[in-house]
Design an enzyme around this catalytic site. Structure first.
Site, PDB file in Angstrom:
ATOM      1  N   LYS A 114     -33.009  35.112 -46.084  1.00 15.84           N
ATOM      2  CA  LYS A 114     -32.990  35.100 -44.613  1.00 15.84           C
ATOM      3  C   LYS A 114     -33.871  36.186 -44.016  1.00 15.84           C
ATOM      4  O   LYS A 114     -34.514  35.966 -43.001  1.00 15.84           O
ATOM      5  CB  LYS A 114     -31.558  35.255 -44.084  1.00 15.84           C
ATOM      6  CG  LYS A 114     -30.797  33.946 -44.125  1.00 15.84           C
ATOM      7  CD  LYS A 114     -29.627  33.928 -43.169  1.00 15.84           C
ATOM      8  CE  LYS A 114     -29.091  32.502 -43.090  1.00 15.84           C
ATOM      9  NZ  LYS A 114     -27.865  32.402 -42.360  1.00 15.84           N
ATOM     10  N   LYS A 197     -33.402  24.387 -48.264  1.00  9.34           N
ATOM     11  CA  LYS A 197     -32.219  23.622 -47.865  1.00  9.34           C
ATOM     12  C   LYS A 197     -32.307  23.197 -46.402  1.00  9.34           C
ATOM     13  O   LYS A 197     -32.956  23.872 -45.583  1.00  9.34           O
ATOM     14  CB  LYS A 197     -30.936  24.396 -48.157  1.00  9.34           C
ATOM     15  CG  LYS A 197     -30.628  25.516 -47.217  1.00  9.34           C
ATOM     16  CD  LYS A 197     -29.150  25.907 -47.302  1.00  9.34           C
ATOM     17  CE  LYS A 197     -28.831  26.909 -46.209  1.00  9.34           C
ATOM     18  NZ  LYS A 197     -27.473  27.044 -45.835  1.00  9.34           N
ATOM     19  N   LYS A 200     -29.749  24.693 -39.974  1.00 13.00           N
ATOM     20  CA  LYS A 200     -29.768  24.679 -38.497  1.00 13.00           C
ATOM     21  C   LYS A 200     -30.921  25.501 -37.963  1.00 13.00           C
ATOM     22  O   LYS A 200     -31.464  25.213 -36.909  1.00 13.00           O
ATOM     23  CB  LYS A 200     -28.482  25.314 -37.955  1.00 13.00           C
ATOM     24  CG  LYS A 200     -27.224  24.600 -38.279  1.00 13.00           C
ATOM     25  CD  LYS A 200     -26.081  25.288 -37.518  1.00 13.00           C
ATOM     26  CE  LYS A 200     -24.754  25.102 -38.208  1.00 13.00           C
ATOM     27  NZ  LYS A 200     -24.398  26.236 -39.090  1.00 13.00           N
TER      28      LYS A 200
HETATM   29  N1  AQP Z   1     -28.283  21.920 -46.666  1.00 10.76           N
HETATM   30  C1  AQP Z   1     -27.015  21.987 -47.017  1.00 10.76           C
HETATM   31  N2  AQP Z   1     -26.555  21.254 -48.057  1.00 10.76           N
HETATM   32  C2  AQP Z   1     -25.237  21.309 -48.413  1.00 10.76           C
HETATM   33  N3  AQP Z   1     -24.330  22.063 -47.766  1.00 10.76           N
HETATM   34  C3  AQP Z   1     -24.751  22.807 -46.733  1.00 10.76           C
HETATM   35  N4  AQP Z   1     -24.127  23.637 -45.889  1.00 10.76           N
HETATM   36  C4  AQP Z   1     -25.009  24.132 -44.988  1.00 10.76           C
HETATM   37  N5  AQP Z   1     -26.222  23.636 -45.221  1.00 10.76           N
HETATM   38  C5  AQP Z   1     -26.110  22.802 -46.296  1.00 10.76           C
HETATM   39  C6  AQP Z   1     -22.708  23.937 -45.974  1.00 10.76           C
HETATM   40  O1  AQP Z   1     -22.138  23.773 -44.683  1.00 10.76           O
HETATM   41  C7  AQP Z   1     -21.083  24.737 -44.522  1.00 10.76           C
HETATM   42  C8  AQP Z   1     -21.285  25.454 -43.227  1.00 10.76           C
HETATM   43  O2  AQP Z   1     -22.497  26.203 -43.285  1.00 10.76           O
HETATM   44  P1  AQP Z   1     -22.837  27.191 -42.110  1.00 10.76           P
HETATM   45  O3  AQP Z   1     -23.391  26.427 -40.989  1.00 10.76           O
HETATM   46  O4  AQP Z   1     -21.675  28.038 -41.820  1.00 10.76           O
HETATM   47  O5  AQP Z   1     -23.892  28.178 -42.704  1.00 10.76           O
HETATM   48  P2  AQP Z   1     -25.216  27.955 -43.472  1.00 10.76           P
HETATM   49  O6  AQP Z   1     -24.932  27.577 -44.876  1.00 10.76           O
HETATM   50  O7  AQP Z   1     -25.994  29.209 -43.279  1.00 10.76           O
HETATM   51  O8  AQP Z   1     -25.880  26.714 -42.732  1.00 10.76           O
HETATM   52  P3  AQP Z   1     -27.260  26.634 -42.041  1.00 10.76           P
HETATM   53  O9  AQP Z   1     -27.440  25.308 -41.484  1.00 10.76           O
HETATM   54  O10 AQP Z   1     -28.306  27.103 -43.021  1.00 10.76           O
HETATM   55  O11 AQP Z   1     -27.107  27.653 -40.847  1.00 10.76           O
HETATM   56  P4  AQP Z   1     -28.080  28.780 -40.388  1.00 10.76           P
HETATM   57  O12 AQP Z   1     -29.423  28.121 -40.299  1.00 10.76           O
HETATM   58  O13 AQP Z   1     -27.531  29.232 -39.096  1.00 10.76           O
HETATM   59  O14 AQP Z   1     -28.028  29.836 -41.455  1.00 10.76           O
HETATM   60  C9  AQP Z   1     -21.118  25.668 -45.738  1.00 10.76           C
HETATM   61  O15 AQP Z   1     -20.096  25.274 -46.642  1.00 10.76           O
HETATM   62  C10 AQP Z   1     -22.467  25.409 -46.323  1.00 10.76           C
HETATM   63  O16 AQP Z   1     -22.455  25.602 -47.729  1.00 10.76           O
END
Ligand code: AQP
Length: 333
Positions: A114, A197, A200
């Site tokens: 990140k 991956k 968001k």
């Molecule tokens: N691409 C993904 N594939 C599988 N699982 C995923 N999760 C997130 N992206 C994927 C799972 O969704 C849950 C919630 O995730 P989160 O939104 O709390 O945080 P994150 O993993 O950091 O998701 P993002 O979309 O990448 O958010 P940002 O961009 O804000 O950091 C978790 O169980 C995660 O594993």
């Protein structure tokens, strides 16, 4: 020691929920509701590890709550609430900051990914985020944590922290939580880059399918998704060299509740355009009703706030009871 199965997981209110959140986490959350006591949290304290506009944050908390409900979570079966309204998360977070090790945090790959080269400018909160995640889980003495594969390392850290706390204070207080990671689709990748991956925070809208996307948007995004110019192979070995193509096959497999072999048998020898058409149809069928429900739920914000308030009251009962015990073990009055 609490022997009952207690499930905890959280989702950050940092923007629109996407297909990765759905297939990697939410789909599993829904299944677990009938097997165990479940606590699902909108983790707003985690969200502010990166600056959030306050009014966007308020909307995103409600939108994530709407996403929970629209994908099938039942607030009568599961506890649904937002993290900042139960102060025990932050309190236990501090205690665990004093148990966890700098060396352990230094190994966390998500932080490195990140911040990239801008480590000095990252918030301290982002660095110690995994300790707060451990507090979220351990505050409820959770036994099982459904997450996507990207969170596996954080969960291993949580297990290390729980073990160290139990050993330091010579008390078997925390169960060692088990990760529940979907076998079929643990990591949904970006539609533009099969090595990143779906996320968001990816700047490109075309990298992800949002749960609120219209049918037209879904069709356009799938059409533009990277794939391959040759036809679909009949084995995983060849597909593994083409991560974007493999990602499309995996998404189709997971959404249709088939096995990988079933999908390959259906598509081998065909062009990716054929798979893309079928995938768009399936996505429109599964995702569009969820998006419509999210939009409908957002029309009544007071209802969503009420769900969070009621969930908070239930979460507080468990959190306050456990925190009292934890503080006593640590040596506080
Ligand atoms: N691409 C993904 N594939 C599988 N699982 C995923 N999760 C997130 N992206 C994927 C799972 O969704 C849950 C919630 O995730 P989160 O939104 O709390 O945080 P994150 O993993 O950091 O998701 P993002 O979309 O990448 O958010 P940002 O961009 O804000 O950091 C978790 O169980 C995660 O594993």
């Amino acid at each position: 020691m609490n022997k009952k199965k207690l499930v905890f997981s959280g989702v950050q209110p940092t923007g629109n929920l996407h297909l990765g959140n759905y297939l990697g986490a939410l789909k599993n959350f829904v299944k677990l509701q009938d097997e165990a006591e479940c606590i699902y949290c909108v983790v707003d304290l985690h969200a502010i590890t990166v600056f959030q506009d306050p009014s966007d944050l308020k909307n995103n908390i409600l939108e994530t709550t709407a996403g929970f409900l629209a994908t099938g979570l039942d607030y009568k079966k599961s506890i649904i609430f937002n993290q900042s309204s139960v102060s025990g998360h932050a309190e236990l977070g501090w205690i665990l900051n004093c148990v966890s090790k700098v060396g352990w945090l230094n190994r966390m790959t998500q932080f490195k990914d990140k911040v990239g080269k801008d480590k000095e400018k990252a918030s301290v909160g982002l660095y110690i985020y995994p300790n707060l995640m451990a507090a979220d889980i351990l505050l409820y003495k959770s036994t099982h944590v459904p997450v996507g594969a990207d969170q596996k390392q954080h969960l291993e850290l949580c297990r290390d922290i729980a073990q160290k706390f139990n050993a330091d204070f010579k008390k078997n207080l925390f169960p060692i939580p088990e990760p529940l990671i979907q076998k079929e689709m643990s990591r949904v990748m970006s539609l533009r880059d099969g090595m990143a991956k779906m996320s968001k925070s990816d700047e490109s809208n075309y990298s992800r399918i949002d749960l609120k996307d219209s049918a037209d948007e879904i069709i356009k995004k799938v059409k533009k998704a990277k794939s391959d110019s040759s036809s679909i192979p009949d084995n995983l070995k060849v597909l593994s060299e083409k991560p974007e193509a493999l990602n499309l096959i995996n998404i189709y497999t997971s959404l249709s509740d088939r096995s990988f072999d079933q999908t390959i048998n259906e598509f081998k020898g065909k062009d990716y355009s054929h798979l893309k058409n079928k995938l768009s149809e399936l996505l429109v069928e599964v995702i569009c009703p969820v998006g419509k429900e999210i939009k409908k739920l957002l029309e009544d914000k007071s209802f969503l706030e009420k769900i969070l308030r009621e969930g908070t009251e239930k979460a507080k009962v468990i959190a306050e009871r456990n925190l009292k015990e934890i503080k006593n073990v640590v040596g506080f009055f």
